[in-house]
Structure formats: structure tokens, C-alpha cells
Design a protein around this motif. Structure first.
Motif, PDB file in Angstrom:
ATOM      1  N   LYS A 192      38.300  44.977  36.214  1.00  0.00           N
ATOM      2  CA  LYS A 192      38.314  43.854  37.161  1.00  0.00           C
ATOM      3  C   LYS A 192      37.307  44.056  38.286  1.00  0.00           C
ATOM      4  O   LYS A 192      36.687  43.088  38.748  1.00  0.00           O
ATOM      5  N   MET A 231      37.484  36.709  43.515  1.00  0.00           N
ATOM      6  CA  MET A 231      38.225  36.689  42.252  1.00  0.00           C
ATOM      7  C   MET A 231      39.708  36.417  42.501  1.00  0.00           C
ATOM      8  O   MET A 231      40.373  35.740  41.694  1.00  0.00           O
ATOM      9  N   GLN A 232      40.235  36.912  43.609  1.00  0.00           N
ATOM     10  CA  GLN A 232      41.631  36.638  43.954  1.00  0.00           C
ATOM     11  C   GLN A 232      41.838  35.151  44.182  1.00  0.00           C
ATOM     12  O   GLN A 232      42.844  34.574  43.744  1.00  0.00           O
ATOM     13  N   GLN A 233      40.891  34.534  44.849  1.00  0.00           N
ATOM     14  CA  GLN A 233      40.991  33.102  45.131  1.00  0.00           C
ATOM     15  C   GLN A 233      40.820  32.263  43.865  1.00  0.00           C
ATOM     16  O   GLN A 233      41.441  31.201  43.726  1.00  0.00           O
ATOM     17  N   THR A 234      39.996  32.750  42.951  1.00  0.00           N
ATOM     18  CA  THR A 234      39.709  31.995  41.727  1.00  0.00           C
ATOM     19  C   THR A 234      40.766  32.202  40.654  1.00  0.00           C
ATOM     20  O   THR A 234      41.182  31.244  39.983  1.00  0.00           O
ATOM     21  N   HIS A 235      41.220  33.443  40.486  1.00  0.00           N
ATOM     22  CA  HIS A 235      42.102  33.785  39.366  1.00  0.00           C
ATOM     23  C   HIS A 235      43.527  34.156  39.788  1.00  0.00           C
ATOM     24  O   HIS A 235      44.331  34.526  38.941  1.00  0.00           O
ATOM     25  N   GLY A 236      43.803  34.068  41.077  1.00  0.00           N
ATOM     26  CA  GLY A 236      45.149  34.393  41.551  1.00  0.00           C
ATOM     27  C   GLY A 236      45.190  35.763  42.202  1.00  0.00           C
ATOM     28  O   GLY A 236      44.647  36.737  41.666  1.00  0.00           O
ATOM     29  N   ASN A 256      46.616  38.793  40.198  1.00  0.00           N
ATOM     30  CA  ASN A 256      45.800  39.271  39.080  1.00  0.00           C
ATOM     31  C   ASN A 256      44.678  40.205  39.524  1.00  0.00           C
ATOM     32  O   ASN A 256      44.161  40.984  38.719  1.00  0.00           O
ATOM     33  N   PHE A 257      44.287  40.127  40.798  1.00  0.00           N
ATOM     34  CA  PHE A 257      43.215  40.987  41.310  1.00  0.00           C
ATOM     35  C   PHE A 257      43.660  41.747  42.555  1.00  0.00           C
ATOM     36  O   PHE A 257      42.853  42.059  43.424  1.00  0.00           O
ATOM     37  N   SER A 307      34.094  41.565  38.942  1.00  0.00           N
ATOM     38  CA  SER A 307      33.946  40.854  40.221  1.00  0.00           C
ATOM     39  C   SER A 307      32.480  40.774  40.647  1.00  0.00           C
ATOM     40  O   SER A 307      32.094  39.848  41.372  1.00  0.00           O
TER      41      SER A 307
END
Length: 402
Positions: free
Chosen positions: A311, A129-134, A137-138, A315
Motif C-alpha cells: 500500500k 489514498m485514505q480519502q480515495t479508498h477509505g 484500508n490505508f 500510494s
């Protein structure tokens, strides 16, 4: 119509104002106030009341507990008039499993909750999720590596930041196998482990480190429905915190797990359920009151905690929702109770430590019983009467997904 209520036509036709008053556990909903909704009361955990018990007996309700021993769950259901069965039956109202999940009406074969509750899977899902949404943000978990597969990446990071780092087995609980290191050479890699950056600036109360156990109920993954219970438990270490590395091996200082600290000679228990801010276990509300008196923005803190919970669940949503589609014939037939462990740092930022499947319902102190009995009773009221829960007073609050 709640699935646990049988013979709805007969019941609705025979219900009168007097009859409604006779059944303490039944709330009436719908446009004509003819739909019965079952309510549960925490007092049933410790005593049997004839008015409460008569409801379950009247509707011939049953439950089955498999692969676990939960005196709290059994006590609440039995004292509401449910009778326990030892075999499979189509008339089963409630099935409680300690290994897979907690189900309503049907057993689920594979809910894939380990995507959320197994430490390595949780981290990998959040990393995705960090890679996808920044990343920002996660950014809800400390920097983490899975060893031995990411050993070289960890060593490269360690060369820039010496730590300390905390080591955790990927599938353990109750603090087992957890220790701190200041050098990669101190790490045993006989099994798959997580090594995470240790949060060395925890928020302290009276110089003691603590974390918070919060209860999260997910009643659906398609759509996602998350409820966060408004009360929780804060677990304190038994040795005052020291930011230096000289006490790095002192588990009673660095670990907040109850299972660890109850073995300490310094552990302090409280025998009065009305005193929620004494000893090594407080209520979450007592912690918030303390922090508010210290001038902390507790409203912002809890908003961030709720954001963290949402979050984390999101995930793992895709994998669990896919499994539900494959194995669950009806979306409303199951629910899951999780125990979220959250650490708050000195900047009032919450960090997710882990998510527990089948969180402990043991009641070793009066405060445990007070919090957990109310939580379980409110949970049963919610999931059994979900179609009209807006008419039921509950401390479960639905979390909004933005």
C-alpha cells in the motif's frame, strides 16, 4: 536474455555440459538450457574465489559507483570478476548510485522516489489514498500533521488528545532531529516538520522497544513489481521502555535508530553471526521465532507487514510511474532498493515509520554482513537474471497486489 551477457550467440554455441560446470555463477535457462543467467554469491563479500571471479572476467563485465561509498557492493561485484570503471561507457553492466537510485545499464535522471522516501510526501500520498479508498484500508501510519502549514489542525487535535507526539524533520535520516513533545509550545518550527501521534504501546521484547528494517526491491512501476526480502534486522533501544511521560526526553528509550543507540554506554553488540537473538540488533527471523514461542500469530503479522509495504508503494505509484515514462527509455533498465522501517505495537499491528532511499549497507557487526551480503547477492541475481528468475534460488519473494 539478460542484458549483461554479451555475444549471446557465440556463448550459447560454445557452451557444453563441461563448460557449464566450469562456471559456478552461470545458470542455464530457456527451453534448450542455452540462456545464461548470472548468479551472485554472498561469500564473495569477504573472500575472492577463482571460480566465481572467472565468470565476470570471461564476459568482461564492468560496474561504476557514483556519489556513494559502498564497500559491500564494490566487494561483491569485484569478487565476481566485474572491473570498476571511472568513466561512462556503453559497455557498463551495473551502475550504483547513492543519491538517486540503483540502476541497471542506464542512469535515470529523475525517478521521483522522494514521493515515497521523503516523510511529508509519503504521508500526503497515503492520506490521499485514505480519502480515495477509505481510511481503514490505508490506516498504515499514525495520525500526522505537516507543520507549519497544518499547525492549527494539530492544535485542535492536541486539545482532544494531549499526546505524546513525535517530531521529525521531513527529509532527515538516522534519527537526526527527532524528539518527543507533550505540548505544542515545545515544538520548534524553524523548518518543515512532521508531528505524528506517538505509538505509546509498542510491542516489547525483554521490556525493550524495537523496530524492524525490511528490504524492498521494486523492479518496475508499470506494471508494479515488488519484492520483499525474507530477512531483515530488528534494532532495539538501549533503555527499558517506560510508558509514563517522565522519561519523554530519553532518546535511548524511545528511539530505535541504530545511529542513535550505538552511542549509548548500554549498547550491546554481538560478535557471532550465528547468534541472531542477542544484543541490540537481532535478525527478523529471530524476532519471529521469539514471538511464535510467545504464542503470537506471526503468519498474520507478516501478511499485514506485506500489505503495508504494498500500500505504501502504491500510494506513490502514479508519480513515480509518470517520471519513469518520461525519463526511462526501457522499463527493465532500472530498479530501486528501499529500506522500510516498521514498528509493531502491542496488538501486533504493524505501523510504517518511514521509507529509506539507499538504505545503509554498512556492516558494523557480523550479523549485518550476514544479512546484507545475502540480500545484495540475491538482489543482483534477481535483477540481472530477471527474465528467468524462476530458475534461481532466492530469498526475495514477489508480493502480490490484489
Amino acid at each position: 536474455m539478460p542484458a549483461v551477457i554479451r555475444d549471446s550467440k557465440e556463448d550459447s554455441e560454445s557452451s557444453s555440459e563441461d563448460e557449464q560446470e566450469d562456471h559456478t555463477c552461470i545458470a542455464w535457462s530457456g527451453l534448450s538450457k542455452s540462456i545464461p543467467v548470472l548468479l551472485f554469491f554472498p561469500e564473495a563479500a569477504v573472500s575472492k574465489d577463482g571460480n566465481i571471479c572467472s565468470t565476470g572476467e570471461r564476459y568482461n563485465m564492468a560496474f561504476k559507483i557514483v556519489r556513494t561509498e559502498s564497500r559491500l557492493v564494490r566487494g561483491i561485484l569485484a569478487n565476481h570478476g566485474f572491473h570498476e570503471v571511472m568513466f561512462s561507457t556503453k559497455s557498463l553492466s551495473e551502475l550504483w548510485s547513492g543519491v538517486l537510485e540503483h540502476f541497471k545499464l542506464e542512469a535515470l535522471l529523475n525517478f521521483r522516489s522522494y514521493e515515497l522516501t521523503r516523510k511529508d510526501r509519503l504521508y500526503k500520498n497515503i492520506q490521499r489514498m485514505q480519502q480515495t479508498h477509505g481510511f481503514k484500508n490505508f490506516h498504515i501510519v499514525p495520525q500526522t500533521f505537516v507543520l507549519p502549514s497544518e499547525y492549527q489542525e494539530f492544535c485542535n487535535c492536541f486539545a482532544k488528545d494531549k499526546g505524546p507526539w513525535i517530531i521529525k524533520p521531513v527529509a532527515s535520516s538516522r534519527g537526526r532531529g527527532i524528539y518527543l513533545v507533550s505540548n505544542p509550545n515545545q515544538i520548534s518550527m524553524d523548518e518543515n516538520i512532521l508531528v505524528s501521534r506517538y505509538i505509546n504501546n509498542p510491542l516489547l521484547i525483554d521490556e525493550f522497544k524495537f523496530d524492524v528494517r525490511l528490504y524492498v526491491l521494486v523492479t518496475s512501476y508499470d506494471p508494479v513489481l515488488i519484492y520483499v526480502y525474507e530477512e531483515g534486522l530488528a534494532r532495539f533501544a538501549t533503555v527499558k521502555y517506560d510508558r509514563t511521560s517522565k522519561n519523554i526526553k530519553n532518546t535511548f528509550m524511545h528511539l530505535t535508530n541504530y545511529s542513535v543507540n550505538k552511542k549509548s554506554s548500554d549498547y550491546v553488540s554481538c560478535d557471532d553471526p550465528e547468534v541472531e537473538d542477542y544484543g541490540n540488533k537481532w535478525s527478523m527471523s529471530a524476532v519471529l521465532r521469539y514471538l511464535k514461542q510467545e504464542g503470537k500469530d506471526t503468519t498474520l503479522l507478516m501478511r499485514q507487514v506485506e500489505d503495508l509495504i504494498i500500500k505504501a508503494v502504491l500510494s506513490a505509484e502514479l508519480q513515480i510511474a509518470t517520471a519513469c515514462t518520461m525519463f526511462v527509455p526501457h522499463k527493465t533498465n532500472c530498479f530501486e532498493l528501499y529500506g522500510f522501517d516498521v514498528l509493531i505495537d502491542s496488538n501486533l499491528k504493524p505501523w510504517l515509520l518511514e521509507v529509506n532511499l539507499s538504505p545503509s549497507l554498512a556492516c558494523d557487526a557480523p550479523l549485518d554482513l550476514k544479512v546484507k551480503a545475502s540480500m545484495i547477492a540475491d538482489m543482483f541475481s534477481l535483477v540481472v537474471g530477471l527474465t528467468c528468475n524462476q530458475h534461481v534460488s532466492s530469498r526475495w519473494r514477489q508480493s502480490s497486489i490484489v
